[in-house]
Enzyme design. Structure first.
Site, PDB file in Angstrom:
ATOM      1  N   ASP A 110      -2.624  -1.856  10.524  1.00 23.14           N
ATOM      2  CA  ASP A 110      -2.790  -1.857   9.067  1.00 23.14           C
ATOM      3  C   ASP A 110      -3.373  -3.158   8.523  1.00 23.14           C
ATOM      4  O   ASP A 110      -3.752  -3.227   7.357  1.00 23.14           O
ATOM      5  CB  ASP A 110      -1.440  -1.606   8.375  1.00 23.14           C
ATOM      6  CG  ASP A 110      -1.045  -0.142   8.366  1.00 23.14           C
ATOM      7  OD1 ASP A 110      -1.921   0.710   8.606  1.00 23.14           O
ATOM      8  OD2 ASP A 110       0.139   0.144   8.126  1.00 23.14           O
ATOM      9  N   LYS A 155       0.847  -1.194   0.000  1.00 27.31           N
ATOM     10  CA  LYS A 155       0.000   0.000   0.000  1.00 27.31           C
ATOM     11  C   LYS A 155       0.881   1.242   0.000  1.00 27.31           C
ATOM     12  O   LYS A 155       2.049   1.231   0.397  1.00 27.31           O
ATOM     13  CB  LYS A 155      -0.951   0.021   1.202  1.00 27.31           C
ATOM     14  CG  LYS A 155      -0.281   0.166   2.577  1.00 27.31           C
ATOM     15  CD  LYS A 155       0.001   1.598   2.992  1.00 27.31           C
ATOM     16  CE  LYS A 155       0.725   1.661   4.334  1.00 27.31           C
ATOM     17  NZ  LYS A 155       1.304   2.992   4.619  1.00 27.31           N
TER      18      LYS A 155
END
Length: 297
Positions: A137, A11
């Site tokens: 996350d 990401k």
């Protein structure tokens, strides 16, 4: 199912704001997460012998309970009293300690894979509830796509997909401690102008306008106020990307990885060549956004 192969995708942060430091030591954040097509490969194989065994292609990564893939497997094995063991073969390609959630994505892939292999019947939301126990996350890495993350990063809202574009990712030959960055941020003392305009980035996404989104990204990562002064190479990479035509260049997460957004792929290739020649980065990738929020394999 005795074996499964998975991709754990990286990401970037299209915007990262830290609102305040909480009394428990965590930080309240507001950030836009985007999955990109850079990935680690993971193979899970059932074993008759009990235990969790981890192998990796990088000698310096732990192959024990200190690796997030081990923690992810252990969490489900203990909760569901799974029999036998599991072998986890982890091929790392996402830059390590780079602000790209590589470890969290690996853990997410293991949760997803074990759920399928053992027929646990957990929904995506139930996997995400477990993932936050491993790292803030991990729920996002299960969800993937474009999302607004709030709280400590665990409150996720799907967003319109990022418009098609080219993303140049450059990781300099340094590692940055996330702990160091947050300890030196002094979030409660930041001036208003130091905070990124997350709402402007959201508007660019809603209008599917790369240029509008890039304008909001000009001051898009509040953690740069700590990391860039400590590691000037980050600013050098950003400058080179923008000189080579990037709509915007920004640090991802707590760094040191930098990404540049390009509408023209040839410009991105020229920027890649310029950075390689200058030896500013140790790892370089030219990639695109991944926008299927529900696909996890």
């Amino acid at each position: 199912m005795d074996k499964i192969q998975l991709k754990a995708l990286a990401k970037i942060n299209l915007g990262l704001d830290v609102l305040r430091r909480r009394e428990d030591g965590y930080h309240d954040v507001r950030m836009i997460m985007q999955t990109v097509r850079i990935f680690d490969r993971i193979q899970l194989v059932k074993q008759e012998r009990e235990g969790i065994r981890v192998r990796t292609n990088l000698y310096y990564l732990p192959a024990n309970e200190n690796n997030l893939v081990y923690k992810a497997a252990n969490l489900l094995f203990e909760e569901f009293d799974l029999r036998g063991g599991i072998s986890i073969d982890l091929r790392k390609y996402i830059p390590v300690a780079a602000g790209m959630a590589g470890g969290s994505s690996d853990a997410a892939a293991v949760l997803y894979g074990l759920n399928r292999m053992y027929g646990l019947g957990l929904s995506l939301e139930q996997l995400m509830e477990r993932g936050v126990k491993i790292g803030a996350d991990v729920p996002y890495c299960l969800m993937r796509g474009t999302a607004l993350a709030e709280g400590i990063g665990e409150k996720l809202t799907p967003l319109p997909a990022m418009p098609p574009c080219n993303i140049l990712v450059a990781k300099p030959g340094i590692s940055v401690s996330t702990k160091f960055v947050y300890e030196n941020l002094h979030a409660n003392d930041l001036k208003p102008e130091q905070h990124p305009d997350i709402d402007a980035i959201l508007e660019g996404l809603r209008h599917q306008d790369i240029r509008e989104m890039a304008e909001g990204l000009k001051n898009g990562n509040v953690l740069e106020t700590v990391t860039v002064p400590a590691y000037p190479v980050i600013q050098q990479i950003k400058d080179t990307m923008e000189e080579q035509g990037a709509a915007v260049a920004l640090m991802s997460g707590s760094g040191p990885t930098v990404f540049g957004i390009y509408e023209d792929r040839m410009q991105a290739r020229r920027a890649m060549s310029a950075i390689r020649k200058s030896r500013l980065a140790k790892q370089l990738f030219l990639t695109t956004p991944y926008n299927n929020n529900r696909r996890n394999s």
